[in-house]
Structures are given as structure tokens and as C-alpha cells.
Design a protein around this motif. Structure first.
Motif, PDB file in Angstrom:
ATOM      1  N   SER A  27       0.837  -1.195   0.000  1.00  0.00           N
ATOM      2  CA  SER A  27       0.000   0.000   0.000  1.00  0.00           C
ATOM      3  C   SER A  27       0.868   1.240   0.000  1.00  0.00           C
ATOM      4  O   SER A  27       1.953   1.243   0.589  1.00  0.00           O
ATOM      5  CB  SER A  27      -0.945   0.003   1.202  1.00  0.00           C
ATOM      6  OG  SER A  27      -0.202  -0.010   2.414  1.00  0.00           O
ATOM      7  N   SER A  28       0.388   2.261  -0.688  1.00  0.00           N
ATOM      8  CA  SER A  28       1.032   3.576  -0.701  1.00  0.00           C
ATOM      9  C   SER A  28       2.505   3.496  -1.094  1.00  0.00           C
ATOM     10  O   SER A  28       3.393   3.942  -0.352  1.00  0.00           O
ATOM     11  CB  SER A  28       0.913   4.242   0.669  1.00  0.00           C
ATOM     12  OG  SER A  28      -0.437   4.391   1.036  1.00  0.00           O
ATOM     13  N   PHE A  29       2.760   2.940  -2.249  1.00  0.00           N
ATOM     14  CA  PHE A  29       4.131   2.868  -2.697  1.00  0.00           C
ATOM     15  C   PHE A  29       4.213   3.178  -4.188  1.00  0.00           C
ATOM     16  O   PHE A  29       3.237   3.060  -4.920  1.00  0.00           O
ATOM     17  CB  PHE A  29       4.734   1.477  -2.437  1.00  0.00           C
ATOM     18  CG  PHE A  29       4.143   0.375  -3.265  1.00  0.00           C
ATOM     19  CD1 PHE A  29       2.978  -0.268  -2.880  1.00  0.00           C
ATOM     20  CD2 PHE A  29       4.753  -0.025  -4.454  1.00  0.00           C
ATOM     21  CE1 PHE A  29       2.430  -1.280  -3.647  1.00  0.00           C
ATOM     22  CE2 PHE A  29       4.227  -1.039  -5.219  1.00  0.00           C
ATOM     23  CZ  PHE A  29       3.061  -1.672  -4.827  1.00  0.00           C
ATOM     24  N   SER A  30       5.394   3.558  -4.606  1.00  0.00           N
ATOM     25  CA  SER A  30       5.692   3.719  -6.021  1.00  0.00           C
ATOM     26  C   SER A  30       7.084   3.158  -6.269  1.00  0.00           C
ATOM     27  O   SER A  30       7.979   3.318  -5.443  1.00  0.00           O
ATOM     28  CB  SER A  30       5.620   5.193  -6.438  1.00  0.00           C
ATOM     29  OG  SER A  30       6.517   5.970  -5.669  1.00  0.00           O
ATOM     30  N   ASN A 100       9.507   3.594  -3.183  1.00  0.00           N
ATOM     31  CA  ASN A 100       9.230   4.641  -2.196  1.00  0.00           C
ATOM     32  C   ASN A 100       7.913   4.318  -1.509  1.00  0.00           C
ATOM     33  O   ASN A 100       6.880   4.185  -2.171  1.00  0.00           O
ATOM     34  CB  ASN A 100       9.168   6.000  -2.873  1.00  0.00           C
ATOM     35  CG  ASN A 100       8.997   7.119  -1.869  1.00  0.00           C
ATOM     36  OD1 ASN A 100       7.885   7.595  -1.636  1.00  0.00           O
ATOM     37  ND2 ASN A 100      10.088   7.547  -1.266  1.00  0.00           N
ATOM     38  N   VAL A 101       7.986   4.196  -0.201  1.00  0.00           N
ATOM     39  CA  VAL A 101       6.800   3.855   0.587  1.00  0.00           C
ATOM     40  C   VAL A 101       6.385   5.077   1.390  1.00  0.00           C
ATOM     41  O   VAL A 101       7.198   5.646   2.127  1.00  0.00           O
ATOM     42  CB  VAL A 101       7.088   2.672   1.527  1.00  0.00           C
ATOM     43  CG1 VAL A 101       5.853   2.362   2.361  1.00  0.00           C
ATOM     44  CG2 VAL A 101       7.511   1.451   0.721  1.00  0.00           C
ATOM     45  N   ARG A 102       5.139   5.447   1.230  1.00  0.00           N
ATOM     46  CA  ARG A 102       4.637   6.640   1.926  1.00  0.00           C
ATOM     47  C   ARG A 102       3.936   6.217   3.207  1.00  0.00           C
ATOM     48  O   ARG A 102       2.950   5.477   3.196  1.00  0.00           O
ATOM     49  CB  ARG A 102       3.690   7.401   1.000  1.00  0.00           C
ATOM     50  CG  ARG A 102       4.385   7.921  -0.251  1.00  0.00           C
ATOM     51  CD  ARG A 102       3.408   8.613  -1.199  1.00  0.00           C
ATOM     52  NE  ARG A 102       2.487   7.680  -1.812  1.00  0.00           N
ATOM     53  CZ  ARG A 102       2.781   6.904  -2.835  1.00  0.00           C
ATOM     54  NH1 ARG A 102       4.001   6.932  -3.362  1.00  0.00           N
ATOM     55  NH2 ARG A 102       1.864   6.107  -3.354  1.00  0.00           N
ATOM     56  N   GLU A 103       4.485   6.711   4.319  1.00  0.00           N
ATOM     57  CA  GLU A 103       3.890   6.431   5.615  1.00  0.00           C
ATOM     58  C   GLU A 103       3.176   7.676   6.114  1.00  0.00           C
ATOM     59  O   GLU A 103       3.092   8.668   5.407  1.00  0.00           O
ATOM     60  CB  GLU A 103       4.984   5.950   6.576  1.00  0.00           C
ATOM     61  CG  GLU A 103       5.680   4.695   6.071  1.00  0.00           C
ATOM     62  CD  GLU A 103       6.886   4.320   6.897  1.00  0.00           C
ATOM     63  OE1 GLU A 103       7.445   5.182   7.586  1.00  0.00           O
ATOM     64  OE2 GLU A 103       7.279   3.135   6.840  1.00  0.00           O
ATOM     65  N   ARG A 104       2.707   7.632   7.338  1.00  0.00           N
ATOM     66  CA  ARG A 104       1.862   8.734   7.829  1.00  0.00           C
ATOM     67  C   ARG A 104       2.578  10.076   7.804  1.00  0.00           C
ATOM     68  O   ARG A 104       2.023  11.089   7.382  1.00  0.00           O
ATOM     69  CB  ARG A 104       1.374   8.428   9.229  1.00  0.00           C
ATOM     70  CG  ARG A 104       0.194   7.461   9.242  1.00  0.00           C
ATOM     71  CD  ARG A 104      -0.552   7.548  10.545  1.00  0.00           C
ATOM     72  NE  ARG A 104       0.319   7.331  11.693  1.00  0.00           N
ATOM     73  CZ  ARG A 104      -0.060   7.531  12.950  1.00  0.00           C
ATOM     74  NH1 ARG A 104      -1.276   7.968  13.213  1.00  0.00           N
ATOM     75  NH2 ARG A 104       0.761   7.308  13.943  1.00  0.00           N
ATOM     76  N   SER A 107       8.097   9.553   3.997  1.00  0.00           N
ATOM     77  CA  SER A 107       8.244   8.495   3.006  1.00  0.00           C
ATOM     78  C   SER A 107       9.691   8.007   3.061  1.00  0.00           C
ATOM     79  O   SER A 107      10.589   8.738   3.482  1.00  0.00           O
ATOM     80  CB  SER A 107       7.895   9.007   1.615  1.00  0.00           C
ATOM     81  OG  SER A 107       8.821   9.994   1.204  1.00  0.00           O
TER      82      SER A 107
END
Length: 123
Positions: A27-30, A100-104, A107
Motif C-alpha cells: 500500500s502507498s508505494f511507487s 518509495n513507501v509513503r507512511e503517515r 516516506s
């Protein structure tokens, strides 16, 4: 987090073909880079083919003209088409991505490896 799952390995005779597939999930990655590496028994892991988000692709000289990497960025998948296989192509093939993982609150960049899939080429 990002997970990679490979499929498509197996046993093939020399001169045959195999297609390896790798799918990224999470989840929430590119993903910037997706690559295939391989490691033969007793040898170091080596880069086989690379595909970047900018459209750059490259394959190792040892497989040039026989292997092709293709990527579907929308689906976060990367395939490796292997033709004219040789016994020296026998190895465990690993999918790799740099994502790249986007956390709260931030990233971060991660290097992620799949579990590997065995390719055996008989002579």
C-alpha cells in the motif's frame, strides 16, 4: 511495506524458453527500479536485467539477445522472457525493486527482494 512474488521458474531443456513474472503488492508505494538478479550455485548474485520508471531497460551482456525484460508500471509487474536458454543460465532468479513507501509522516526508500524462483536448464 512492499512484497514481491515471483512465478514461472522450472525445468527446461537447453534451447528452450521460460517466462518469469514478478508482482509487487502493498500500500502507498511507487516503484522506481524493477530488476531481475540470479544466483547460480557457488556464485555471487548477479544483475540480469533492469527496468526503471523512466523507461530505461538494460540486460547483462551474458543474456543480451536472449532475455527481454518488460514492465507494466500500472500493475507493478515485471516479466523476464528467457529464450535460447543454456545450462549456464541455471540459477535461482530473484525479483528486486527499489520503491518509495509513503507512511503517515514520512516516506522512505526500500530495497525489496522476492523469495526467488529456480530455473534449471538441462543439456
Amino acid at each position: 511495506q512492499v512484497q514481491l512474488v515471483e512465478s514461472g521458474g522450472g525445468l527446461v531443456q537447453a534451447g528452450g524458453s521460460l517466462r518469469l513474472s514478478c508482482a509487487a503488492s502493498g500500500s502507498s508505494f511507487s516503484i522506481n527500479v524493477m530488476s531481475w538478479y540470479r544466483q547460480a550455485p557457488g556464485k555471487q548474485r548477479e544483475l540480469v536485467a533492469t527496468s526503471t520508471s523512466g523507461g530505461y531497460t538494460n540486460v547483462a551482456d551474458s543474456v543480451k539477445g536472449r532475455f527481454t525484460i518488460s514492465r507494466d508500471s500500472a500493475k507493478n509487474t515485471v516479466d523476464l522472457q528467457m529464450n535460447s536458454l543454456k545450462p549456464e543460465d541455471t540459477a535461482v532468479y530473484y525479483c528486486y525493486c527499489y520503491a518509495n513507501v509513503r507512511e503517515r509522516v514520512r516516506s522512505r526508500w526500500l530495497e525489496v527482494w522476492g523469495q526467488g524462483t529456480l530455473v534449471t536448464v538441462s543439456s
